[in-house]
Design a protein around this motif. Structure first.
Motif, PDB file in Angstrom:
ATOM      1  N   MET A  34       0.801  -1.180   0.000  1.00  0.00           N
ATOM      2  CA  MET A  34       0.000   0.000   0.000  1.00  0.00           C
ATOM      3  C   MET A  34       0.858   1.263   0.000  1.00  0.00           C
ATOM      4  O   MET A  34       0.384   2.302  -0.409  1.00  0.00           O
ATOM      5  CB  MET A  34      -0.899  -0.033   1.224  1.00  0.00           C
ATOM      6  CG  MET A  34      -1.833   1.119   1.151  1.00  0.00           C
ATOM      7  SD  MET A  34      -2.939   1.204   2.425  1.00  0.00           S
ATOM      8  CE  MET A  34      -4.437   0.786   2.197  1.00  0.00           C
ATOM      9  N   TYR A  35       2.073   1.144   0.441  1.00  0.00           N
ATOM     10  CA  TYR A  35       2.948   2.294   0.434  1.00  0.00           C
ATOM     11  C   TYR A  35       3.757   2.404  -0.839  1.00  0.00           C
ATOM     12  O   TYR A  35       4.522   3.331  -0.996  1.00  0.00           O
ATOM     13  CB  TYR A  35       3.887   2.223   1.659  1.00  0.00           C
ATOM     14  CG  TYR A  35       3.119   2.296   2.958  1.00  0.00           C
ATOM     15  CD1 TYR A  35       2.542   3.484   3.343  1.00  0.00           C
ATOM     16  CD2 TYR A  35       2.975   1.179   3.769  1.00  0.00           C
ATOM     17  CE1 TYR A  35       1.832   3.534   4.528  1.00  0.00           C
ATOM     18  CE2 TYR A  35       2.279   1.235   4.948  1.00  0.00           C
ATOM     19  CZ  TYR A  35       1.701   2.419   5.321  1.00  0.00           C
ATOM     20  OH  TYR A  35       1.013   2.494   6.480  1.00  0.00           O
ATOM     21  N   SER A  36       3.541   1.505  -1.740  1.00  0.00           N
ATOM     22  CA  SER A  36       4.282   1.494  -2.985  1.00  0.00           C
ATOM     23  C   SER A  36       3.570   2.368  -4.032  1.00  0.00           C
ATOM     24  O   SER A  36       2.349   2.444  -4.102  1.00  0.00           O
ATOM     25  CB  SER A  36       4.394   0.054  -3.490  1.00  0.00           C
ATOM     26  OG  SER A  36       4.905   0.044  -4.772  1.00  0.00           O
ATOM     27  N   TYR A  40      -0.665   2.656  -6.410  1.00  0.00           N
ATOM     28  CA  TYR A  40      -1.471   3.806  -6.832  1.00  0.00           C
ATOM     29  C   TYR A  40      -1.538   3.927  -8.361  1.00  0.00           C
ATOM     30  O   TYR A  40      -2.569   4.297  -8.913  1.00  0.00           O
ATOM     31  CB  TYR A  40      -0.893   5.087  -6.222  1.00  0.00           C
ATOM     32  CG  TYR A  40      -1.082   5.114  -4.723  1.00  0.00           C
ATOM     33  CD1 TYR A  40      -2.335   5.331  -4.181  1.00  0.00           C
ATOM     34  CD2 TYR A  40       0.002   4.912  -3.870  1.00  0.00           C
ATOM     35  CE1 TYR A  40      -2.506   5.350  -2.813  1.00  0.00           C
ATOM     36  CE2 TYR A  40      -0.162   4.928  -2.503  1.00  0.00           C
ATOM     37  CZ  TYR A  40      -1.416   5.148  -1.975  1.00  0.00           C
ATOM     38  OH  TYR A  40      -1.584   5.168  -0.626  1.00  0.00           O
ATOM     39  N   ILE A  41      -0.476   3.604  -9.033  1.00  0.00           N
ATOM     40  CA  ILE A  41      -0.462   3.666 -10.493  1.00  0.00           C
ATOM     41  C   ILE A  41      -1.437   2.636 -11.069  1.00  0.00           C
ATOM     42  O   ILE A  41      -2.190   2.929 -11.997  1.00  0.00           O
ATOM     43  CB  ILE A  41       0.970   3.442 -11.034  1.00  0.00           C
ATOM     44  CG1 ILE A  41       1.855   4.631 -10.652  1.00  0.00           C
ATOM     45  CG2 ILE A  41       0.954   3.216 -12.537  1.00  0.00           C
ATOM     46  CD1 ILE A  41       3.320   4.438 -11.005  1.00  0.00           C
ATOM     47  N   GLY A  71      -8.958   2.801 -12.917  1.00  0.00           N
ATOM     48  CA  GLY A  71      -9.995   3.844 -12.896  1.00  0.00           C
ATOM     49  C   GLY A  71     -10.150   4.516 -14.257  1.00  0.00           C
ATOM     50  O   GLY A  71     -11.270   4.765 -14.720  1.00  0.00           O
ATOM     51  N   LEU A  72      -9.053   4.837 -14.921  1.00  0.00           N
ATOM     52  CA  LEU A  72      -9.117   5.451 -16.249  1.00  0.00           C
ATOM     53  C   LEU A  72      -9.697   4.488 -17.277  1.00  0.00           C
ATOM     54  O   LEU A  72     -10.455   4.896 -18.152  1.00  0.00           O
ATOM     55  CB  LEU A  72      -7.731   5.921 -16.681  1.00  0.00           C
ATOM     56  CG  LEU A  72      -7.224   7.190 -15.996  1.00  0.00           C
ATOM     57  CD1 LEU A  72      -5.789   7.474 -16.408  1.00  0.00           C
ATOM     58  CD2 LEU A  72      -8.120   8.355 -16.346  1.00  0.00           C
ATOM     59  N   VAL A  73      -9.323   3.214 -17.182  1.00  0.00           N
ATOM     60  CA  VAL A  73      -9.831   2.230 -18.133  1.00  0.00           C
ATOM     61  C   VAL A  73     -11.347   2.113 -18.022  1.00  0.00           C
ATOM     62  O   VAL A  73     -12.043   1.996 -19.028  1.00  0.00           O
ATOM     63  CB  VAL A  73      -9.142   0.852 -17.905  1.00  0.00           C
ATOM     64  CG1 VAL A  73      -9.870  -0.268 -18.622  1.00  0.00           C
ATOM     65  CG2 VAL A  73      -7.696   0.919 -18.355  1.00  0.00           C
TER      66      VAL A  73
END
Length: 134
Positions: A1-3, A7-8, A14-16
């Motif tokens: 989660m900290y990586s 997030y990427i 989300g964009l897809v």
């Protein structure tokens, strides 16, 4: 989660999923905003209104519309339909002979090039109207 990779990946997912929704929305907006067809008020429509006038109020409204819009003939190619409107108006049972003659004279004064055709149309209607009443 900290990586950063976490997030990427979520931003990419989300964009897809967002792009197709936006694409469908844009297509829907373009398809639903078609301009509506405008029904033009032509002399043929006026003739149908005159023929459909069954009451004195409807006849008076049709006569007022005719006088406002088609008192003088602007388009020579529709003269037959225009003369038919005049005949239908003159043939009405809601008018007496004097009012029909006055109406015919007004039209002849407003349309000097077609005065002869108007007088013939009005005279024909008056003649048939008088024959029916006798």
């Amino acid at each position: 989660m900290y990586s950063y990779l976490y997030y990427i990946i979520f931003w990419a997912i989300g964009l897809v999923f967002t792009i197709p929704v936006l694409f469908v929305g844009v297509i829907y907006i373009f398809m639903s905003n078609k301009p509506q067809k405008k029904n033009e008020f032509t002399i043929k429509v006026m003739l149908e209104i005159i023929k459909g006038a069954k009451t004195k109020e409807a006849f008076t409204a049709a006569l007022k519309q005719f006088k406002n819009k088609y008192h003088s003939l602007n388009n020579e190619k529709n003269i037959d339909v225009w003369l038919e409107c005049i005949k239908q108006l003159a043939h009405s049972t809601y008018w007496d002979t004097d009012a029909i003659a006055k109406f015919g004279q007004e039209l002849e004064d407003a349309n000097p090039t077609n005065a002869k055709k108007i007088s013939v149309a009005i005279a024909t209607v008056l003649k048939t109207k008088e024959q029916k009443s006798t």
